[in-house]
Motif scaffolding. Structure first.
Motif, PDB file in Angstrom:
ATOM      1  N   PRO A 141       0.835  -1.210   0.000  1.00 47.16           N
ATOM      2  CA  PRO A 141       0.000   0.000   0.000  1.00 47.16           C
ATOM      3  C   PRO A 141       0.865   1.254   0.000  1.00 47.16           C
ATOM      4  O   PRO A 141       2.028   1.221   0.439  1.00 47.16           O
ATOM      5  CB  PRO A 141      -0.795  -0.122   1.305  1.00 47.16           C
ATOM      6  CG  PRO A 141       0.052  -0.971   2.184  1.00 47.16           C
ATOM      7  CD  PRO A 141       0.748  -1.938   1.279  1.00 47.16           C
ATOM      8  N   PRO A 142       0.334   2.375  -0.482  1.00 46.31           N
ATOM      9  CA  PRO A 142       1.116   3.619  -0.546  1.00 46.31           C
ATOM     10  C   PRO A 142       1.708   4.032   0.798  1.00 46.31           C
ATOM     11  O   PRO A 142       2.820   4.563   0.848  1.00 46.31           O
ATOM     12  CB  PRO A 142       0.096   4.642  -1.042  1.00 46.31           C
ATOM     13  CG  PRO A 142      -0.908   3.836  -1.789  1.00 46.31           C
ATOM     14  CD  PRO A 142      -1.001   2.530  -1.074  1.00 46.31           C
ATOM     15  N   GLU A 143       0.988   3.786   1.879  1.00 45.13           N
ATOM     16  CA  GLU A 143       1.470   4.166   3.204  1.00 45.13           C
ATOM     17  C   GLU A 143       2.779   3.447   3.534  1.00 45.13           C
ATOM     18  O   GLU A 143       3.713   4.059   4.084  1.00 45.13           O
ATOM     19  CB  GLU A 143       0.415   3.823   4.253  1.00 45.13           C
ATOM     20  CG  GLU A 143       0.838   4.142   5.685  1.00 45.13           C
ATOM     21  CD  GLU A 143      -0.091   3.520   6.709  1.00 45.13           C
ATOM     22  OE1 GLU A 143       0.246   3.597   7.897  1.00 45.13           O
ATOM     23  OE2 GLU A 143      -1.125   2.945   6.317  1.00 45.13           O
ATOM     24  N   LEU A 144       2.879   2.160   3.181  1.00 40.92           N
ATOM     25  CA  LEU A 144       4.102   1.402   3.433  1.00 40.92           C
ATOM     26  C   LEU A 144       5.242   1.918   2.555  1.00 40.92           C
ATOM     27  O   LEU A 144       6.380   2.073   3.018  1.00 40.92           O
ATOM     28  CB  LEU A 144       3.863  -0.084   3.177  1.00 40.92           C
ATOM     29  CG  LEU A 144       5.097  -1.004   3.264  1.00 40.92           C
ATOM     30  CD1 LEU A 144       5.776  -0.893   4.625  1.00 40.92           C
ATOM     31  CD2 LEU A 144       4.710  -2.453   2.964  1.00 40.92           C
ATOM     32  N   ILE A 145       4.930   2.195   1.309  1.00 44.55           N
ATOM     33  CA  ILE A 145       5.964   2.682   0.378  1.00 44.55           C
ATOM     34  C   ILE A 145       6.550   4.003   0.878  1.00 44.55           C
ATOM     35  O   ILE A 145       7.762   4.228   0.803  1.00 44.55           O
ATOM     36  CB  ILE A 145       5.376   2.843  -1.033  1.00 44.55           C
ATOM     37  CG1 ILE A 145       4.923   1.483  -1.574  1.00 44.55           C
ATOM     38  CG2 ILE A 145       6.404   3.479  -1.980  1.00 44.55           C
ATOM     39  CD1 ILE A 145       4.153   1.566  -2.874  1.00 44.55           C
ATOM     40  N   ASP A 146       5.686   4.873   1.421  1.00 43.07           N
ATOM     41  CA  ASP A 146       6.147   6.179   1.910  1.00 43.07           C
ATOM     42  C   ASP A 146       7.014   6.057   3.160  1.00 43.07           C
ATOM     43  O   ASP A 146       7.795   6.969   3.467  1.00 43.07           O
ATOM     44  CB  ASP A 146       4.946   7.076   2.218  1.00 43.07           C
ATOM     45  CG  ASP A 146       4.203   7.497   0.960  1.00 43.07           C
ATOM     46  OD1 ASP A 146       4.798   7.404  -0.132  1.00 43.07           O
ATOM     47  OD2 ASP A 146       3.026   7.889   1.077  1.00 43.07           O
ATOM     48  N   ASN A 147       6.896   4.961   3.874  1.00 43.73           N
ATOM     49  CA  ASN A 147       7.619   4.789   5.138  1.00 43.73           C
ATOM     50  C   ASN A 147       8.664   3.684   5.087  1.00 43.73           C
ATOM     51  O   ASN A 147       9.059   3.143   6.121  1.00 43.73           O
ATOM     52  CB  ASN A 147       6.624   4.498   6.268  1.00 43.73           C
ATOM     53  CG  ASN A 147       5.812   5.712   6.651  1.00 43.73           C
ATOM     54  OD1 ASN A 147       6.271   6.564   7.410  1.00 43.73           O
ATOM     55  ND2 ASN A 147       4.596   5.801   6.118  1.00 43.73           N
ATOM     56  N   ALA A 148       9.116   3.359   3.891  1.00 43.00           N
ATOM     57  CA  ALA A 148      10.096   2.291   3.742  1.00 43.00           C
ATOM     58  C   ALA A 148      11.002   2.574   2.546  1.00 43.00           C
ATOM     59  O   ALA A 148      10.701   3.436   1.710  1.00 43.00           O
ATOM     60  CB  ALA A 148       9.396   0.944   3.558  1.00 43.00           C
ATOM     61  N   PHE A 156      26.822  -3.110   1.987  1.00 49.94           N
ATOM     62  CA  PHE A 156      27.632  -1.971   1.548  1.00 49.94           C
ATOM     63  C   PHE A 156      27.366  -1.636   0.084  1.00 49.94           C
ATOM     64  O   PHE A 156      27.487  -0.492  -0.343  1.00 49.94           O
ATOM     65  CB  PHE A 156      29.112  -2.269   1.768  1.00 49.94           C
ATOM     66  CG  PHE A 156      30.030  -1.145   1.375  1.00 49.94           C
ATOM     67  CD1 PHE A 156      29.933   0.098   1.981  1.00 49.94           C
ATOM     68  CD2 PHE A 156      30.995  -1.329   0.401  1.00 49.94           C
ATOM     69  CE1 PHE A 156      30.781   1.139   1.620  1.00 49.94           C
ATOM     70  CE2 PHE A 156      31.854  -0.298   0.037  1.00 49.94           C
ATOM     71  CZ  PHE A 156      31.740   0.935   0.650  1.00 49.94           C
ATOM     72  N   ASP A 157      26.966  -2.650  -0.705  1.00 53.68           N
ATOM     73  CA  ASP A 157      26.691  -2.443  -2.134  1.00 53.68           C
ATOM     74  C   ASP A 157      25.231  -2.101  -2.403  1.00 53.68           C
ATOM     75  O   ASP A 157      24.800  -2.103  -3.554  1.00 53.68           O
ATOM     76  CB  ASP A 157      27.073  -3.692  -2.934  1.00 53.68           C
ATOM     77  CG  ASP A 157      28.576  -3.940  -2.941  1.00 53.68           C
ATOM     78  OD1 ASP A 157      29.326  -2.988  -2.713  1.00 53.68           O
ATOM     79  OD2 ASP A 157      28.989  -5.096  -3.166  1.00 53.68           O
ATOM     80  N   ALA A 158      24.463  -1.824  -1.355  1.00 52.43           N
ATOM     81  CA  ALA A 158      23.023  -1.607  -1.519  1.00 52.43           C
ATOM     82  C   ALA A 158      22.712  -0.401  -2.380  1.00 52.43           C
ATOM     83  O   ALA A 158      23.404   0.624  -2.330  1.00 52.43           O
ATOM     84  CB  ALA A 158      22.363  -1.457  -0.144  1.00 52.43           C
ATOM     85  N   MET A 159      21.615  -0.528  -3.158  1.00 55.30           N
ATOM     86  CA  MET A 159      21.143   0.561  -4.020  1.00 55.30           C
ATOM     87  C   MET A 159      19.627   0.660  -3.871  1.00 55.30           C
ATOM     88  O   MET A 159      18.935  -0.356  -3.897  1.00 55.30           O
ATOM     89  CB  MET A 159      21.513   0.280  -5.475  1.00 55.30           C
ATOM     90  CG  MET A 159      21.017   1.323  -6.472  1.00 55.30           C
ATOM     91  SD  MET A 159      21.414   0.869  -8.185  1.00 55.30           S
ATOM     92  CE  MET A 159      23.204   1.007  -8.158  1.00 55.30           C
ATOM     93  N   PRO A 160      19.073   1.874  -3.710  1.00 56.31           N
ATOM     94  CA  PRO A 160      17.630   2.005  -3.518  1.00 56.31           C
ATOM     95  C   PRO A 160      16.840   1.702  -4.788  1.00 56.31           C
ATOM     96  O   PRO A 160      17.302   1.978  -5.897  1.00 56.31           O
ATOM     97  CB  PRO A 160      17.468   3.465  -3.100  1.00 56.31           C
ATOM     98  CG  PRO A 160      18.638   4.162  -3.713  1.00 56.31           C
ATOM     99  CD  PRO A 160      19.762   3.171  -3.677  1.00 56.31           C
ATOM    100  N   VAL A 161      15.657   1.134  -4.617  1.00 62.64           N
ATOM    101  CA  VAL A 161      14.788   0.781  -5.737  1.00 62.64           C
ATOM    102  C   VAL A 161      13.464   1.528  -5.658  1.00 62.64           C
ATOM    103  O   VAL A 161      12.958   2.021  -6.658  1.00 62.64           O
ATOM    104  CB  VAL A 161      14.534  -0.743  -5.773  1.00 62.64           C
ATOM    105  CG1 VAL A 161      13.435  -1.095  -6.760  1.00 62.64           C
ATOM    106  CG2 VAL A 161      15.810  -1.489  -6.115  1.00 62.64           C
ATOM    107  N   ALA A 162      12.901   1.606  -4.462  1.00 65.77           N
ATOM    108  CA  ALA A 162      11.595   2.254  -4.309  1.00 65.77           C
ATOM    109  C   ALA A 162      11.468   2.774  -2.883  1.00 65.77           C
ATOM    110  O   ALA A 162      12.171   2.324  -1.974  1.00 65.77           O
ATOM    111  CB  ALA A 162      10.475   1.255  -4.621  1.00 65.77           C
ATOM    112  N   GLY A 163      10.553   3.717  -2.701  1.00 61.69           N
ATOM    113  CA  GLY A 163      10.304   4.254  -1.372  1.00 61.69           C
ATOM    114  C   GLY A 163      11.163   5.468  -1.052  1.00 61.69           C
ATOM    115  O   GLY A 163      11.664   6.160  -1.951  1.00 61.69           O
ATOM    116  N   ASP A 164      11.395   5.696   0.233  1.00 61.66           N
ATOM    117  CA  ASP A 164      12.150   6.857   0.718  1.00 61.66           C
ATOM    118  C   ASP A 164      13.640   6.535   0.745  1.00 61.66           C
ATOM    119  O   ASP A 164      14.126   5.862   1.647  1.00 61.66           O
ATOM    120  CB  ASP A 164      11.654   7.238   2.116  1.00 61.66           C
ATOM    121  CG  ASP A 164      12.273   8.541   2.618  1.00 61.66           C
ATOM    122  OD1 ASP A 164      13.146   9.090   1.923  1.00 61.66           O
ATOM    123  OD2 ASP A 164      11.879   8.990   3.710  1.00 61.66           O
TER     124      ASP A 164
END
Length: 607
Positions: free
Chosen positions: A329-336, A430-438
């Protein structure tokens, strides 16, 4: 050194009649080249065919190795026939050559088919066999195609005060699908035919309303002499179907998605559109299953592995991000913040090997159905063809889905209470890259990571030690060390033996110097810029990593077609001569790099 006995043992001279061989031996000169000495400069017209009797040479073009020759090889036949060298030919070590004058060489081609036939067969075999690692072949491929090579629509401009009706008429009269909108302050926007139609039909705007109100500003633009592949990558990254093209800063026109696709003749951007428009997991799965075909098409065109990785990384990030929006849900995406890690985070996972992902939650935020959501996410990726991670490094594992504060606690333990599992988890994260969210959540986690390292310099050496944890599969006499029995008999592990030591050693240096890039090749460039790696070592590491990764991709695609499971094993006996030599040289570079890492981090003193 007497040339005749030497030539009598070297194909195709060994096929010559005795009298012809004597004539050739009389004509050749013996040449000596020191290590790193130039034999031929790029575009130079050679006057002899060189026959290697000792040592080796390599051909460099565009800063990369496009061919190598060792004892009993003849070079460069193509350069001799075309009267120009395709690159700079350099001795890789102290080298001895026999130089056969061009006139004598042409005589043998014309008068001695027993000499000419095998020589041309060897040239054809070398050209075909070296394709996976031969970057010179890309000169005819789209990796060197420039934006100016494709059709760029002339710029059609109207003022922002022009009406929507006037803009539509201008597009119709000029058979254009978009136009540029110029405001009074000089800022330029873009408006497509779809924008005009939606404004009037969907939004019920008046046709007399100014077109400037519906234009999109903040243009995405590229220079005309940039590569077409960068235009493809830009469109994919920004989810757009056209980019503005400039020449020396001035607008030259607009490159449309359809024209780019017609030039590149593949559907990678269409897959990005499929992903964006997917309204269900089933629709998303169809796009996912097309990715392997894109890989095969790009690899078949000779596209550099680095750029295939970048494009696939963008498509995979879009895929995972879209899946997350379909499930969460959008609420989870906004807080993760959903992140990919390991080889995915480094943009180096091309084939679907396994999953490496995590979910960082905002401190204090909870969601009652979180477990079901993360489980559904992992199961959907499995259905898309991404196997589960053998180490369970997935969002469905609560260890990898938790609040930012809990991740900070883990980072603290990885650094302050080191263990074998802790080092592995640290390296992956250490190699992490963001995909979605905050994305700010991941930024904060990495800031905390570097803060903890400031007071723990001893961690770097312990972390780097994994670089030398696996033996390089190269024996004392430079022979390949392969499995003796079992499933991998006569095979060697490319990842453990070569790729991992390079990626982890480079990662250790990047960590020590707080470098931001996650991609290994970009880290090598950054380390060279800081003076940590010499230009020569940086070039060797880039060359070795690219060669082994390309070989792994080629082998993986072949196994995929045969219905075999994906792994990191390759049989050296199934490689051609050039590939075997390049792999052997790559393993030599790995061994030298291990020595460098051992000295740099003083691993002999680490207990």
């Amino acid at each position: 050194m007497e040339p005749r006995p030497q030539l009598s043992r070297i194909p195709p001279f060994d096929r010559l009649p005795a009298e012809t061989l004597a004539r050739v031996a009389e004509a050749v000169d013996v040449l000596f080249f020191r290590r790193d000495q130039t034999v031929l400069t790029e575009q130079e017209a050679p006057d002899s065919l060189y026959v290697l009797t000792q040592g080796s040479v390599q051909v460099l073009a565009g800063g990369e190795v496009i061919a190598r020759y060792g004892p009993e090889d003849c070079f460069d036949l193509e350069a001799l026939l075309r009267r120009r060298s395709p690159g700079r030919i350099v001795a890789r070590e102290d080298t001895v050559c026999l130089a056969l004058p061009r006139a004598e060489f042409l005589y043998l081609l014309a008068e001695c088919p027993e000499f000419a036939d095998p020589l041309f067969a060897e040239l054809a075999g070398r050209t075909a066999g070296s394709r996976p690692v031969d970057t010179h072949g890309e000169l005819a491929g789209f990796m060197i195609a420039k934006i100016g090579d494709a059709y760029v629509h002339p710029p059609l401009q109207v003022t922002a005060a022009s009406s929507i009706h006037e803009a539509a008429r201008a597009m119709r009269d000029n058979r254009a699908t978009s136009l540029l909108v110029v405001r009074e302050d000089g800022e330029i926007g873009i408006c497509s035919g779809t924008d005009l139609r939606n404004a009037v039909v969907i939004e019920r705007r008046s046709p007399d309303a100014p077109v400037g109100d519906i234009a999109s500003y903040g243009l995405v633009s590229l220079e005309e002499d940039d590569f077409l592949f960068n235009a493809l990558l830009t469109m994919t990254r920004h989810s757009i179907s056209r980019v503005v093209i400039r020449h020396d800063g001035a607008i030259r026109g607009v490159l449309e998605q359809v024209d780019l696709l017609s030039y590149l003749s593949n559907h990678s951007h269409l897959i990005a559109v499929q992903i964006e428009r997917a309204g269900s997991r089933e629709e998303l799965a169809k796009a996912s299953h097309e990715l392997t075909r894109v890989i095969e098409a790009l690899h078949g065109k000779g596209v550099k592995l680095r750029y295939i990785g970048q494009l696939l990384s963008e498509l995979n990030k879009k895929l995972l991000g879209k899946l997350f929006t379909l499930i969460a849900p959008p609420e989870l995406i906004d807080n993760a913040c959903l992140v990919v890690m390991g080889s995915e985070g480094r943009e180096e996972q091309i084939l679907k090997t396994d999953q490496d992902n995590a979910l960082l939650l905002r401190d204090g935020y909870t969601h009652p159905g979180l477990d079901a959501i993360t489980q559904a996410f992992t199961e959907a990726l499995v259905a898309f063809g991404y196997p589960p991670c053998p180490g369970n490094i997935m969002v469905s594992n609560p260890y990898w889905t938790k609040p930012l504060g809990a991740f900070k606690d883990e980072i603290f333990n990885w650094i302050k209470r080191p263990s074998e599992d802790g080092f592995m988890h640290f390296a992956i994260f250490f190699d992490a890259m963001p995909v979605a969210g905050d994305t700010a959540l991941l930024d904060e986690a990495k800031r905390y990571l570097h803060q903890q390292l400031q007071s723990n310099s001893g961690f770097f050496a312990h972390f780097a030690r994994a670089t030398v944890s696996f033996e390089t599969p190269l024996g004392f006499f430079q022979n390949f060390v392969t499995g003796k029995d079992g499933q991998h008999r006569d095979e060697l592990d490319l990842k453990k033996g070569g790729i991992f030591p390079l990626t982890h050693g480079v990662r250790s240096l990047a960590l020590e110097h707080r470098l931001e890039p996650t991609n290994t090749l970009e880290r090598i460039e950054a380390l060279e810029a800081k003076g940590v790696l010499t230009p020569a070592r940086a070039a060797e590491l880039t060359e070795a990593l690219t060669m082994m990764s390309t070989l792994r991709l080629t082998t993986g695609l072949r196994k995929l077609k045969a219905g075999l499971p994906q792994d990191n094993f390759v049989n050296p006996n199934e490689l051609n001569k050039l590939e075997r030599e390049l792999l052997r040289d790559s393993f030599k570079i790995v061994n030298e790099f291990k020595k460098f890492i051992t000295f740099h981090f003083k691993l002999n003193l680490v207990t």
